[in-house]
Scaffold this motif. Structure first.
Motif, PDB file in Angstrom:
ATOM      1  N   THR A 247      57.060 -51.704  57.408  1.00 23.17           N
ATOM      2  CA  THR A 247      56.477 -52.318  56.198  1.00 23.17           C
ATOM      3  C   THR A 247      56.469 -51.326  55.050  1.00 23.17           C
ATOM      4  OG1 THR A 247      55.064 -53.735  57.544  1.00 23.17           O
ATOM      5  CG2 THR A 247      54.411 -53.404  55.249  1.00 23.17           C
TER       6      THR A 247
ATOM      7  N   ALA B 257      59.476 -61.329  48.633  1.00 25.81           N
ATOM      8  CA  ALA B 257      58.348 -61.307  49.571  1.00 25.81           C
ATOM      9  C   ALA B 257      57.540 -60.028  49.410  1.00 25.81           C
ATOM     10  CB  ALA B 257      58.881 -61.434  51.005  1.00 25.81           C
TER      11      ALA B 257
ATOM     12  N   ASP C 120      47.444 -55.031  55.124  1.00 25.12           N
ATOM     13  CA  ASP C 120      47.614 -56.354  54.475  1.00 25.12           C
ATOM     14  C   ASP C 120      49.097 -56.675  54.285  1.00 25.12           C
ATOM     15  OD1 ASP C 120      44.885 -56.589  54.330  1.00 25.12           O
ATOM     16  OD2 ASP C 120      44.748 -56.089  52.200  1.00 25.12           O
ATOM     17  N   LEU C 121      49.822 -55.679  53.815  1.00 24.56           N
ATOM     18  CA  LEU C 121      51.255 -55.884  53.579  1.00 24.56           C
ATOM     19  C   LEU C 121      51.979 -56.161  54.889  1.00 24.56           C
ATOM     20  CD1 LEU C 121      51.936 -53.038  50.972  1.00 24.56           C
ATOM     21  CD2 LEU C 121      51.878 -55.499  50.524  1.00 24.56           C
TER      22      LEU C 121
ATOM     23  N   LYS D  86      51.569 -59.672  55.857  1.00 24.16           N
ATOM     24  CA  LYS D  86      52.323 -60.617  55.010  1.00 24.16           C
ATOM     25  C   LYS D  86      53.837 -60.505  55.223  1.00 24.16           C
ATOM     26  CE  LYS D  86      49.266 -61.662  51.156  1.00 24.16           C
ATOM     27  NZ  LYS D  86      47.996 -61.268  51.782  1.00 24.16           N
TER      28      LYS D  86
ATOM     29  N   ALA E 174      49.652 -59.789  45.814  1.00 23.52           N
ATOM     30  CA  ALA E 174      48.515 -60.489  46.409  1.00 23.52           C
ATOM     31  C   ALA E 174      47.400 -59.528  46.840  1.00 23.52           C
ATOM     32  CB  ALA E 174      48.988 -61.304  47.604  1.00 23.52           C
TER      33      ALA E 174
ATOM     34  N   ASP F 144      55.637 -60.239  46.143  1.00 28.98           N
ATOM     35  CA  ASP F 144      54.504 -61.168  46.234  1.00 28.98           C
ATOM     36  C   ASP F 144      53.386 -60.572  47.090  1.00 28.98           C
ATOM     37  OD1 ASP F 144      55.950 -62.853  44.706  1.00 28.98           O
ATOM     38  OD2 ASP F 144      56.513 -64.228  46.321  1.00 28.98           O
ATOM     39  N   ALA F 145      53.794 -59.883  48.140  1.00 31.48           N
ATOM     40  CA  ALA F 145      52.783 -59.286  49.031  1.00 31.48           C
ATOM     41  C   ALA F 145      51.985 -58.224  48.281  1.00 31.48           C
ATOM     42  CB  ALA F 145      53.459 -58.686  50.266  1.00 31.48           C
TER      43      ALA F 145
END
Lengths: 334, 180
Positions: free
Chosen positions: A46, B120, B170-171, B174, B127, B123-124
């Protein structure tokens, strides 16, 4: 360490922010926990996705815009901006300025109206008389040169309307000059008629409006309208002088209470003739007899003294400075 | 050394030096503003205001912090202040504005920028709560250290670490479908 404790350190582990002991504890847990290993791998991926994001670039021309905004503004640009303010600022300012100008205009207009009223008021006989007197003082020679007859050389039995004009050419000349140099003389004359009306109103309180108008018209309008007596004057110049003199309002308005107004009116006319004056007009309105006489100024005191013997004589209006001759309106009643 | 010289020229009021400063940091300052605000016009306004404030404050700049850190601090504060306004809070869910926030000019780069993954990620990040988003932006997108982030945001390093961890978690949640 529990899985939760270890996962709390994953982010710092990725950033190599853990101490040697913390790192040893985390790796020790990971060797025995496949879930936490997957979790760490997912988090590393990520972070990698985020870090590989396309870098953002500022819009074209950004540097120039900032430099322009920073560069000192020349004085003329600042002055222009001050002169042409944006609408949200300029509009209220302009509205305020408009209100201010409007308010000033109203105040100024009111001031002018008051001045105009004051001028009309000044145009009433007392002041007019003073002005004529001043005019006469200013042009004595001219008046004398124009006069064909000396003031003292009044005919013994002059025609009623022409005698004052012949006796006082200076007045007529000053009247002419006043009419020439003052455009306000035309409205003033109209106002004079109004003033005469108001005087009549005071003298015959309270006469009906129609009666008052008729009296005023007969008194002053008839004089302007070339009465038969004035037409009898031999020279046209005398006619105009007479007309001008007759057109002017009375200088003195007085009341005389007598048992027989008709007889008293004749006595007043006789008195005027005896004092080198004349009777200009006589009208009867109801019970009141109006006699208009013209008296030389130097004999006016004699006139007031003599006329008081005929009855209860009271002066309604009398200017501080009398013209020469003095036009006296005497309203005779019981 | 180069930065020290640049600072010295800036403090003398050298407009050319200020232009060099803008050229060097424009993309980074604008990037932070766009990531935080999600609107190009607003981001440019904030970026411009950042440099204008820096220009006004240059005489007081003592050079203790790096120029970049200093600019990030101004930009971050401006962004967070803007996001704290009531009207901005109401307009937070403006995904359309975020979607039209390209980093490059249209055409060739648009295809890449509008890829599903890129969108994505964007947006992540968008957010995330403001205080977590700014930490992620400064750390993972701008590459600041924990200490620099703490200085920029006037936070304790421990706070930076915990906020960064929460933001990354959080990321991860998502973007899970993009991680094997």
């Amino acid at each position: 360490m529990t899985c939760h404790d270890v996962r709390e350190l994953f982010s710092a582990l990725i950033d190599e922010r853990l101490s040697r002991e913390e790192r040893a504890d985390v790796y020790g847990h990971l060797t025995t926990c496949p879930e936490c290993r997957r979790e760490l791998t997912a988090l590393e991926q990520t972070v990698g996705l985020v870090r590989r994001s396309v870098p953002i670039r500022a819009p074209v021309g950004f540097v120039d815009r900032v430099v322009t905004a920073v560069r000192p503004t020349p004085w003329y640009v600042r002055a222009a901006r001050a002169a042409f303010l944006p609408w949200p600022v300029k509009l209220p300012l302009e509205a305020a300025a408009l209100l201010l100008v409007g308010g000033l205009a109203v105040l100024l207009f009111r001031g002018i109206k008051e001045e105009q009223r004051a001028t009309r008021y000044e145009a009433t006989p007392p002041v007019v008389a003073e002005r004529r007197l001043e005019d006469k003082r200013a042009e004595p020679e001219a008046s004398a040169a124009k006069s064909t007859t000396a003031p003292s050389a009044v005919p013994q039995a002059p025609p009623p309307m022409s005698a004052p004009a012949d006796a006082q050419p200076g007045v007529a000349s000053s009247d002419r000059s006043a009419a020439k140099d003052a455009p306000a003389s035309v409205p003033r004359r109209a106002d004079d008629a109004g003033t005469a009306e108001s005087r009549l109103e005071r003298a015959q309180a309270p006469p009906p409006a129609a009666e008052r108008d008729a009296l005023a018209k007969e008194t002053y309008g008839a004089a302007r309208g070339a009465p038969p007596v004035a037409q009898s004057a031999p020279e046209s110049r005398d006619k105009s002088v007479t007309a001008k003199l007759e057109a002017r309002p009375p200088d003195v308005v007085a009341r005389l209470a007598a048992p027989d107004p008709g007889t008293a009116a004749r006595a007043v006319a006789a008195l005027a003739a005896r004092l080198a004056g004349s009777e200009a007009a006589r009208r009867t309105v109801g019970d009141t007899v109006l006699v208009e006489v013209v008296i030389p100024r130097e004999r006016y005191a004699d006139f007031t003294r003599e006329v008081a013997r005929l009855g209860d004589y009271r002066t309604d209006s009398e200017p501080a400075s009398l013209p020469d001759p003095v036009r006296v309106d005497v309203h005779l009643a019981r | 050394m180069q930065e020290a010289q640049l600072v010295a020229r800036l403090r003398r009021g050298d407009l050319r030096a200020f232009e060099e400063l803008i050229i060097a940091y424009q993309h980074r300052v604008f990037g932070v503003a766009l990531r935080m605000l999600g609107n190009r016009a607003e981001a440019e306004e904030i970026a411009q205001e950042t440099f204008l404030r820096a220009h006004r404050a240059l005489p007081e700049f003592r050079g203790e912090a790096r120029l970049g850190t200093w600019l990030y601090a101004i930009a971050s504060r401006l962004c967070l202040n803007r996001l704290a306004t009531p009207e901005r809070r109401l307009a937070r869910a403006d995904d359309a504005a975020l979607a039209e926030a390209p980093g490059h000019e249209p055409d060739a780069a648009t295809a890449l920028e509008r890829s599903e993954l890129e969108a994505a990620v964007r947006d992540a990040i968008a957010a995330l709560p403001d205080e977590r988003r700014i930490v992620v932006v400064l750390r993972d997108l701008e590459g600041l250290s924990y200490e620099e982030i703490a200085e920029v945001l006037e936070l304790e390093p421990g706070t930076v670490r915990s906020r960064l961890h929460r933001a990354r978690m959080d990321l991860k949640a998502k973007l899970e479908r993009f991680t094997p």
